[in-house]
Design an enzyme around this catalytic site. Structure first.
Site, PDB file in Angstrom:
ATOM      1  N   ASP A 166      41.377  30.729  35.557  1.00 13.30           N
ATOM      2  CA  ASP A 166      42.142  31.762  35.948  1.00 13.30           C
ATOM      3  C   ASP A 166      41.858  31.619  37.623  1.00 13.30           C
ATOM      4  O   ASP A 166      41.663  32.814  37.978  1.00 13.30           O
ATOM      5  CB  ASP A 166      42.064  33.153  35.506  1.00 13.30           C
ATOM      6  CG  ASP A 166      43.248  34.087  35.918  1.00 13.30           C
ATOM      7  OD1 ASP A 166      44.378  33.502  36.361  1.00 13.30           O
ATOM      8  OD2 ASP A 166      43.124  35.238  35.932  1.00 13.30           O
ATOM      9  N   ASP A 220      35.975  37.256  38.504  1.00 10.62           N
ATOM     10  CA  ASP A 220      36.798  37.270  37.238  1.00 10.62           C
ATOM     11  C   ASP A 220      36.660  36.181  36.262  1.00 10.62           C
ATOM     12  O   ASP A 220      37.673  35.315  36.365  1.00 10.62           O
ATOM     13  CB  ASP A 220      38.139  37.652  37.609  1.00 10.62           C
ATOM     14  CG  ASP A 220      38.962  38.167  36.282  1.00 10.62           C
ATOM     15  OD1 ASP A 220      38.416  38.301  35.161  1.00 10.62           O
ATOM     16  OD2 ASP A 220      40.218  38.644  36.545  1.00 10.62           O
TER      17      ASP A 220
END
Length: 292
Positions: free
Chosen positions: A143, A159
């Site tokens: 991501d 993240d």
């Protein structure tokens, strides 16, 4: 408020745990919310990712938190945020993360549109060095996008909520990631495009750098509600749009190579760094103004 978006509603000074005091809400997703907090153990500010109340007893959500903590434990590189500790057994399952000062790349793009070469070239080398390390540590971030990059010296990648080992990434059959920054093999995993893996992060690096360099994304916006994959993910069938004319040829060549549809045709992260480091060396020296 729906159960999926339930919140602990913690205000400044509220205890997250006996050791963690909330300072302010930073944001969150469907299963988590993130707080800036003061940590009595490290005696400083940290980010605490807390499972939302409606998800606190969900085994799958708690397992995902452990997976993220495990990925952070092996992805310990200067360009990645550090995981400090986690607890999934308590009433508020949470992950404690290093607090990194600085704006997100997404915020800089919104404010300034295009980054200067003095900004995007070191960023590219920083992120490439992290992806090079991930190949040795067996981590796929999956991501990589501007909102998951904190700008600094060095930049920091945050993240790791969907990160996993390459063998587990190859087993993905659904959509994991963010539509505009998903490699073709993430958008449509299978025989036609391949399977998600470390080359997917290379493509994400290309989409992220393109956005930072140009001020716009390399592909038009897809329709998130479309039934067909090609309508949702234009990167499956379309070529990227052109970079601005003033982008150096070497930089443009690297960025377009990162966005190759075929995972095997994309450069290795170290090749990205090797190609761009001479461009950093050629940047004009900063001008110093002395006051008498």
């Amino acid at each position: 408020m729906s159960a999926a978006l339930s919140s602990w509603d913690l205000a400044e000074g509220d205890a997250i745990t006996p050791e963690l005091t909330a300072l302010r809400l930073l944001g969150g997703g469907s299963a988590y919310e993130a707080y800036l907090a003061f940590d009595e153990i490290t005696y400083g500010p940290v980010v605490v990712k807390v499972v939302r109340p409606a998800e606190a007893q969900d085994e799958h959500t708690r397992d995902n938190l452990v997976r993220e903590a495990t990925a952070l434990d092996v992805a310990h590189h200067p360009v990645t945020v550090r995981g400090l500790r986690y607890d999934v057994a308590g009433p508020r399952p949470h992950l404690v993360l290093e607090h990194v000062e600085g704006p997100s790349l997404a915020g800089l793009i919104r404010r300034h549109r295009r980054l200067s070469p003095q900004q995007y070239l070191p960023l590219a080398v920083d992120l490439a060095s992290a992806l090079h390390f991930f190949r040795h540590a067996d981590v796929c971030h999956l991501d990589l996008k501007p909102s998951n990059v904190i700008m600094g010296s060095p930049a920091r990648l945050i993240d790791f909520s969907v990160a996993r080992q390459a063998a587990h990434a190859a087993e993905i059959t659904g959509h994991i990631g963010t539509d505009a920054y998903m490699a073709p093999e993430q958008a449509a995993p299978g025989a036609a495009y391949g399977v998600p893996g470390q080359a997917s992060d290379v493509w994400g690096l290309g989409a992220t750098l393109f956005h930072a360099i140009a001020g716009y994304r390399p592909f038009r916006d897809g329709d998130p509600d479309a039934a067909g994959a090609a309508d949702r993910f234009p990167q499956l069938l379309e070529a990227p749009v052109e970079l601005p004319d003033d982008v150096p040829a070497v930089v443009a060549k690297v960025v377009h190579a990162l966005l190759e549809p075929d995972p095997a045709a994309r450069p290795l992260p170290r090749e990205v760094a090797e190609a761009l480091e001479p461009e950093i060396a050629a940047l004009p020296a900063p001008r110093l103004h002395w006051k008498g």
